[in-house]
Design a protein around this motif. Structure first.
Motif, PDB file in Angstrom:
ATOM      1  N   UNK A  72       0.857  -1.179   0.000  1.00  0.00           N
ATOM      2  CA  UNK A  72       0.000   0.000   0.000  1.00  0.00           C
ATOM      3  C   UNK A  72       0.890   1.224   0.000  1.00  0.00           C
ATOM      4  N   UNK A  73       0.739   2.056  -1.026  1.00  0.00           N
ATOM      5  CA  UNK A  73       1.571   3.246  -1.186  1.00  0.00           C
ATOM      6  C   UNK A  73       0.733   4.479  -0.923  1.00  0.00           C
ATOM      7  N   UNK A  96       4.849   3.678   2.682  1.00  0.00           N
ATOM      8  CA  UNK A  96       4.692   2.352   2.088  1.00  0.00           C
ATOM      9  C   UNK A  96       4.447   1.328   3.177  1.00  0.00           C
ATOM     10  N   UNK A  97       3.386   0.535   2.988  1.00  0.00           N
ATOM     11  CA  UNK A  97       3.015  -0.486   3.963  1.00  0.00           C
ATOM     12  C   UNK A  97       2.976  -1.849   3.293  1.00  0.00           C
ATOM     13  N   UNK A  98       3.417  -2.856   4.032  1.00  0.00           N
ATOM     14  CA  UNK A  98       3.270  -4.241   3.597  1.00  0.00           C
ATOM     15  C   UNK A  98       2.036  -4.816   4.276  1.00  0.00           C
ATOM     16  N   UNK A 132      -5.292  -8.525   5.818  1.00  0.00           N
ATOM     17  CA  UNK A 132      -5.414  -7.062   5.755  1.00  0.00           C
ATOM     18  C   UNK A 132      -5.814  -6.625   4.356  1.00  0.00           C
ATOM     19  N   UNK A 133      -5.234  -7.266   3.353  1.00  0.00           N
ATOM     20  CA  UNK A 133      -5.598  -6.959   1.966  1.00  0.00           C
ATOM     21  C   UNK A 133      -7.067  -7.264   1.726  1.00  0.00           C
ATOM     22  N   UNK A 148      -9.866  -4.590   0.522  1.00  0.00           N
ATOM     23  CA  UNK A 148     -10.580  -4.840  -0.730  1.00  0.00           C
ATOM     24  C   UNK A 148     -12.091  -4.776  -0.510  1.00  0.00           C
ATOM     25  N   UNK A 149     -12.543  -5.394   0.559  1.00  0.00           N
ATOM     26  CA  UNK A 149     -13.980  -5.422   0.839  1.00  0.00           C
ATOM     27  C   UNK A 149     -14.506  -4.035   1.170  1.00  0.00           C
TER      28      UNK A 149
END
Length: 246
Positions: free
Chosen positions: A152-153, A160-162, A167-168, A172-173
Motif C-alpha cells: 500500500x503506497x 509504504x506499507x506491507x 489485511x488486503x 478490498x472489501x
C-alpha cells in the motif's frame, strides 16, 4: 423549468449529498432536480435527521438551510466542518444580510453561501464545480494498493506499507462496499473456513483492524483522520481513498 439536459452524469464521481431543508415542498423539488442530474441525494428536515443519516452514510457534499427546527443551520455547519474537514458545505438560505454571510463562512465553515431563491440549474452547476474541486483535493490524498504484491503506497511516496493477506482482504472489501462501510459479521465471513464452516470471531476481527490501523498511523501525519473508524452498531468504515493497481 430545467435548461440543463436531464440525467447529466458529469459529476467527478457519484456525489453523495445531504440536503437539510425544513420546507417540505422545496426539499422535494431540490431532491428530485439533483437526482435527475446524477447526485445521490439524502434529504432531511433537521440537524437531528442528518445525525441519524451520518451514522450510516459518508457524504461528499452538504446543502444546508440556516432556519431549521431545533439546532440551527449555522451550528450544524460548524459541527459538520469539524467532523468532515474534507467535505463540501453549501449554505442555501433566505438570509441575505452581510453579517449572516460572514457568519456562514467564518463560523459555519461554508465553502459557498447562496441566497434564495436559487435557480435549480445554477445550483447543479455550483455543486458540480465544488465536487470537482473536492475530487482534485482528494485524489492528491489517494492511496494505491498493489493487488499483486500486497503493498500500500500513500500519497507521499515514502508512505509504504506491507499488508498481510487478511489485511488486503479487509481493505478490498471496504473499498468496494457502499459508503466504504461493512458490518462486522460480513467482514468476519470473509475468513470463513469452508471445510470447518467456521467464522473469524469478532474479537479476532477487532485485533486485525487494530493492527491495520496501527500500520496506517505509523506513516500518517499527526492529526490525520484514522484510516478505519468504528461505526457504532454496524461495523467499520474506511476513511481514506484507495485505488487498485496491478
Amino acid at each position: 423549468m430545467n435548461t440543463l439536459p436531464r440525467d447529466t452524469r458529469d459529476a467527478p464521481w457519484p456525489l453523495v449529498l445531504a440536503l437539510v431543508e425544513d420546507d417540505r415542498l422545496l426539499r422535494k423539488e431540490i431532491e428530485v432536480h439533483l437526482r435527475a442530474h446524477g447526485f445521490d441525494v439524502h434529504a432531511v428536515n433537521s440537524a437531528a435527521g442528518l445525525d441519524d443519516l451520518s451514522a450510516r452514510i459518508a457524504f461528499d457534499l452538504y446543502l444546508i438551510d440556516l432556519n431549521l427546527p431545533g439546532e440551527n443551520g449555522l451550528s450544524l455547519c460548524r459541527r459538520v466542518r469539524e467532523s468532515r474537514p474534507d467535505a463540501g458545505i453549501v449554505i442555501m438560505t433566505a438570509r441575505v444580510a452581510l453579517n449572516d454571510k460572514i457568519a456562514g463562512y467564518k463560523q459555519g465553515g461554508a465553502d459557498l453561501y447562496l441566497t434564495k431563491p436559487v435557480s435549480p440549474d445554477e445550483l447543479v452547476l455550483v455543486l458540480l464545480s465544488l465536487g470537482r474541486l473536492l475530487k482534485q483535493t482528494q485524489t492528491a490524498h489517494e492511496w494505491s494498493m498493489s493487488l499483486r504484491d500486497r503493498t500500500l503506497l500513500g500519497p507521499d511516496q515514502d508512505q509504504k506499507l506491507r499488508l498481510t493477506s487478511k489485511e488486503k482482504a479487509i481493505l478490498l472489501a471496504l473499498v468496494q462496499a457502499k459508503d466504504n462501510t461493512l458490518e462486522s459479521g460480513v467482514l468476519c465471513d470473509l475468513f470463513a473456513d469452508e471445510d470447518a464452516d467456521a467464522l473469524m470471531s469478532k474479537h479476532a476481527l477487532e485485533e486485525l483492524i487494530a493492527r491495520l490501523r496501527k500500520k496506517f498511523k505509523s506513516v500518517q501525519a499527526d492529526g490525520d483522520e484514522p484510516a478505519i473508524k468504528s461505526v457504532w452498531g454496524v461495523g467499520y468504515q474506511l476513511c481514506v481513498r484507495i485505488k487498485f493497481v496491478h
